[in-house]
Motif scaffolding. Structure first.
Motif, PDB file in Angstrom:
ATOM      1  N   ARG A   1       0.847  -1.208   0.000  1.00 38.90           N
ATOM      2  CA  ARG A   1       0.000   0.000   0.000  1.00 38.90           C
ATOM      3  C   ARG A   1       0.875   1.247   0.000  1.00 38.90           C
ATOM      4  NH1 ARG A   1      -2.666   3.691   3.529  1.00 38.90           N
ATOM      5  NH2 ARG A   1      -4.876   3.962   3.031  1.00 38.90           N
TER       6      ARG A   1
ATOM      7  N   THR B   1      -7.906  -2.970   0.361  1.00 38.69           N
ATOM      8  CA  THR B   1      -6.849  -3.866   0.826  1.00 38.69           C
ATOM      9  C   THR B   1      -6.088  -4.501  -0.335  1.00 38.69           C
ATOM     10  OG1 THR B   1      -8.624  -5.494   1.104  1.00 38.69           O
ATOM     11  CG2 THR B   1      -7.822  -4.405   3.084  1.00 38.69           C
ATOM     12  N   ALA B   2      -6.561  -4.288  -1.542  1.00 39.39           N
ATOM     13  CA  ALA B   2      -5.874  -4.822  -2.731  1.00 39.39           C
ATOM     14  C   ALA B   2      -6.405  -4.080  -3.951  1.00 39.39           C
ATOM     15  CB  ALA B   2      -6.123  -6.321  -2.879  1.00 39.39           C
ATOM     16  N   ARG B   3      -5.727  -4.249  -5.065  1.00 38.09           N
ATOM     17  CA  ARG B   3      -6.173  -3.597  -6.296  1.00 38.09           C
ATOM     18  C   ARG B   3      -7.300  -4.394  -6.966  1.00 38.09           C
ATOM     19  NH1 ARG B   3      -0.591  -3.436  -9.288  1.00 38.09           N
ATOM     20  NH2 ARG B   3      -0.418  -5.333  -8.039  1.00 38.09           N
TER      21      ARG B   3
ATOM     22  N   GLY C   1     -12.134  -4.492  -4.005  1.00 38.00           N
ATOM     23  CA  GLY C   1     -10.778  -4.406  -3.461  1.00 38.00           C
ATOM     24  C   GLY C   1     -10.734  -4.418  -1.952  1.00 38.00           C
ATOM     25  N   CYS C   2     -11.872  -4.658  -1.323  1.00 42.91           N
ATOM     26  CA  CYS C   2     -11.874  -4.850   0.133  1.00 42.91           C
ATOM     27  C   CYS C   2     -13.219  -5.420   0.544  1.00 42.91           C
ATOM     28  CB  CYS C   2     -11.572  -3.551   0.888  1.00 42.91           C
ATOM     29  SG  CYS C   2     -12.974  -2.428   1.055  1.00 42.91           S
TER      30      CYS C   2
ATOM     31  N   GLY D   1     -10.428  -8.806  -3.192  1.00 43.05           N
ATOM     32  CA  GLY D   1      -9.007  -8.579  -2.953  1.00 43.05           C
ATOM     33  C   GLY D   1      -8.734  -8.277  -1.494  1.00 43.05           C
TER      34      GLY D   1
ATOM     35  N   ASP E   1      -5.581  -8.239   1.836  1.00 40.12           N
ATOM     36  CA  ASP E   1      -4.170  -8.148   2.230  1.00 40.12           C
ATOM     37  C   ASP E   1      -3.893  -9.336   3.131  1.00 40.12           C
ATOM     38  OD1 ASP E   1      -1.786  -7.664   3.517  1.00 40.12           O
ATOM     39  OD2 ASP E   1      -2.234  -5.585   4.035  1.00 40.12           O
TER      40      ASP E   1
ATOM     41  N   GLU F   1      -1.050  -9.027  -1.746  1.00 38.45           N
ATOM     42  CA  GLU F   1      -2.404  -9.046  -2.305  1.00 38.45           C
ATOM     43  C   GLU F   1      -2.847 -10.488  -2.560  1.00 38.45           C
ATOM     44  OE1 GLU F   1      -3.041  -5.284  -5.134  1.00 38.45           O
ATOM     45  OE2 GLU F   1      -1.088  -6.247  -5.391  1.00 38.45           O
TER      46      GLU F   1
ATOM     47  N   TYR G   1      -6.536 -12.892  -3.507  1.00 39.01           N
ATOM     48  CA  TYR G   1      -7.880 -12.751  -4.080  1.00 39.01           C
ATOM     49  C   TYR G   1      -8.726 -13.995  -3.811  1.00 39.01           C
ATOM     50  CZ  TYR G   1      -5.899  -8.642  -6.189  1.00 39.01           C
ATOM     51  OH  TYR G   1      -5.310  -7.416  -6.357  1.00 39.01           O
TER      52      TYR G   1
ATOM     53  N   TYR H   1      -1.939 -12.375  -6.730  1.00 44.01           N
ATOM     54  CA  TYR H   1      -2.271 -11.453  -7.819  1.00 44.01           C
ATOM     55  C   TYR H   1      -1.986 -12.074  -9.183  1.00 44.01           C
ATOM     56  CZ  TYR H   1      -2.121  -7.245 -10.726  1.00 44.01           C
ATOM     57  OH  TYR H   1      -2.329  -6.323 -11.720  1.00 44.01           O
TER      58      TYR H   1
END
Lengths: 98, 563
Positions: free
Chosen positions: A80, B421-423, B453-454, B470, B472, B477, B479, B503
């Protein structure tokens, strides 16, 4: 046994533009992560965070982020924070802009 | 469309002037961030990962060409030349500077738009079926009801500090394109003995604790609707938990107290609320409904049939992106903002201006934004389809993929959102490119892939046929995949398939899922979701986790295949 302290930088968003900023050793804000003050102990980290919070007219939401020494200065550890040093991945916007 | 009154314009101007002064006081230091934050959020201004973000409401997803043109102007003048259309029919500007926001709000006000209540613990932008007023199978146009609710809820003094945010969606069609079952309140318009009313669902929502809304009442007549909604929100306002933000949404209130107790409380609250309504709301509704009268439809389809017969590319576009209109000589055209490899929901200012021009020139000056992050020309005469298709194609808006694998909902994810938390975006882009390279998506047919993404689930992954979440995981990352979700009238929360993927593994995992579907479907008419319902998760899990599939799972997969 206490866990070893992970070095920190103080980071926030600039009040006017909202972009990501870091506190330098001189107590100014920089846009470049590698110019940030890498803080090596928890007591200093808390003090520097308080200093940053006092700069509320320049910065929003300061916090401590994990970092590590690098060749050209501090480098982020978490993905991040790495994204925050660059900008989004879908456009060349933010700090990636030429 | 609803036209702003002098009252509306004055209200907005005063509100914008207040915010301008608040921004000035924040900049000169008179307001701290703690004091300023709730004020900016009330006006739709967030501070995200890299910059401020202004979220502008597009009420029930309806806007005119002039409004779209103004959105383009704002993108050029104060942002980076594009906007992001969201899963709640809003548009977000990702790069405004704080000093510019009051000017942006004034520019929005010039065309009857604003950013009020696009954030905060208030009743948010009311969403609706994006085919409203045009769909062939519609019971009633939901937009007058949505507009009535918008006016009632905007700046409602009792509901400015609810336990949590509160989202309302309205559909006038049994097909439910508004995902009403996943909202705090979902309204499904119905006719009973020729009287218009609504079935009221309550307590739906996605996020950390996904739940399908429960029927609070199967019919509220239109004159009782606002007092009934007021009773629901008032009950929630008092009963909803404020001790834990993760348990503060009405879905938890309903879950903890039971739908029968909520119904009892609402029915009791309704009596005094109803008595306080003197009929002014229905007089207003009548006026609003007149604003939403259908345009004067023209007849004839020109050369449409010939173009359709002669050009396979045009035919594919029509077959994929057009839905039946209530008028036989018209089409509902969905313009994809999901060109393969593009950011889902993003439109450049040039594209916005083109859409505005096409709406103004050919389609009765109406546009819609769907929660699936596309733009709709709801009233397009078939005779203009060819011309519009050519113009769209020249602007990179001619992708024929509506409802297919690459028509992916994706939240902004960690490319923009401070909560993520992720793309999400690059995952969506890579999946879309993969299916384009494979030339598979038309063979696959209807398939809704949705990515968040969260855990907050802005990408609606819980109701995706394939959902991707997605997260963390220990600084990396990761999924998670859910299967079998459905956002339609019989909404279903998808089931988690198993361990998440890195990812660089997730696109391959999605391809394996889709290939498994093609392998086991009974015929080309059996959709991914139908196949999943028939076979259950086992063959799909076997495709996702081939190295860990048990002999029993493989047997189930083989059995499903044989079936």
């Amino acid at each position: 046994m206490p866990r070893p302290f992970t070095p920190k930088v103080v980071t926030a968003n600039a009040l006017l533009e909202g972009d990501v900023i870091y506190l330098t050793t001189q107590g100014h804000w920089t846009r470049n992560h590698n110019e940030a003050d890498l803080i090596e102990d928890p007591a200093t980290a808390e003090i520097r965070l308080l200093e940053a919070q006092a700069l509320a007219h320049e910065a929003v939401g300061p916090y401590l982020a994990d970092a590590t020494p690098g060749k050209d200065g501090p480098e982020p550890i978490h993905f991040r924070e790495a994204f925050r040093t660059r900008g989004p991945s879908n456009y060349v916007h933010g700090k990636q802009e030429p | 469309m609803y036209a702003y009154s002098d009252f509306d314009r004055d209200f907005l101007a005063e509100r914008n002037a207040q915010f301008r002064a608040q921004v000035e006081r924040r900049i000169d230091g008179a307001l701290t961030e703690d004091e300023f934050k709730p004020l900016r959020l009330m006006n739709g201004l967030y501070l995200q990962l890299h910059a401020y973000m202004l979220r502008v409401a597009i009420p029930y997803g309806t806007l005119s060409g002039g409004q779209m043109r103004q959105l383009a102007m704002i993108a050029d003048r104060w942002d980076k030349g594009y906007g992001h259309f969201t899963t709640r029919q809003n548009i977000q500007y990702n790069w405004p500077a704080l000093r510019d926001v009051p000017d942006m709000l004034d520019a929005l006000g010039e065309v009857g738009m604003h950013a009020i209540q696009t954030s905060g613990n208030t009743i948010r932008n009311v969403t609706a079926d994006h085919f409203a007023g045009a769909a062939a199978e519609e019971v009633a146009d939901p937009r007058p009801v949505a507009e009535l609710i918008r006016q009632w809820s905007t700046d409602h003094p009792e509901f400015q500090f609810l336990p949590r945010k509160f989202k309302v969606a309205v559909t006038g069609s049994a097909q439910d394109r508004a995902v009403t079952a996943a909202h705090d309140i979902g309204l499904r318009l119905v006719l009973r003995d020729s009287q218009l009313g609504a079935t009221v669902l309550v307590g739906g929502g996605l996020g950390r604790t996904p739940m399908i809304g429960k029927v609070l009442t199967d019919f509220v007549a239109l004159p009782d609707l606002l007092p009934y909604l007021e009773a629901v929100v008032a009950v929630y306002n008092l009963l909803g938990r404020r001790d834990n933000k993760y348990k503060a949404r009405i879905k938890i209130t309903v879950h903890e107290n039971g739908i029968d107790e909520i119904r009892r409380l609402v029915d009791a609250e309704f009596v005094p609320r109803r008595a306080a309504f003197n009929g002014a709301d229905m007089a207003l509704y009548t006026k609003i409904a007149a604003d939403f009268a259908a345009p004067d439809f023209i007849t004839g389809t020109g050369d449409f049939a010939a173009h359709y017969a002669d050009d396979p590319i045009f035919r594919s576009f029509i077959d994929t992106n057009v839905a039946p209109h209530r008028h036989p000589d018209y089409a509902i055209l969905t313009v994809s903002l999901k060109a393969h490899g593009a950011t889902p929901g993003d439109a450049s200012s040039d594209q916005m201006r083109l859409l505005a021009e096409l709406a103004e020139t050919y389609a009765h000056d109406e546009l819609r934004i769907s929660h699936e992050q596309n733009v709709i020309l709801p009233h397009l005469p078939k005779r203009h389809l060819r011309t519009v298709f050519d113009a769209l194609s020249d602007a990179g808006l001619g992708t024929a993929n509506i409802g297919l694998a690459s028509d992916i909902i994706a939240c902004p994810g960690m490319d923009y959102c401070a909560l993520a938390t992720a793309r999400s975006i690059p995952v969506a882009q890579e999946i879309a490119v993969r299916f384009e390279e494979l030339k598979l998506e038309h063979e696959v047919g209807p398939l809704k892939i949705k990515i968040s993404g969260c855990i907050n689930a802005c990408g609606h992954h819980h109701v995706g046929h394939i959902g991707i979440l997605g997260l963390d995981r220990a600084g990396v990352e990761n999924y998670q995949i859910t299967l079998g979700g459905d956002g339609g009238p019989d909404a279903v929360i998808g089931e988690r398939a198993g361990p998440g993927f890195a990812y660089d593994e997730v696109v391959d995992a999605i391809e394996r899922l889709v290939r498994a579907y093609l392998d086991i479907r009974e015929n080309a008419q059996e959709t991914f979701l139908d196949t999943y319902k028939r076979t259950g998760a086992a063959p799909f899990k076997a495709a996702l986790y081939p190295e860990t599939a048990s002999p029993r799972t493989n047997q189930q997969a083989d059995k499903a295949h044989a079936a």
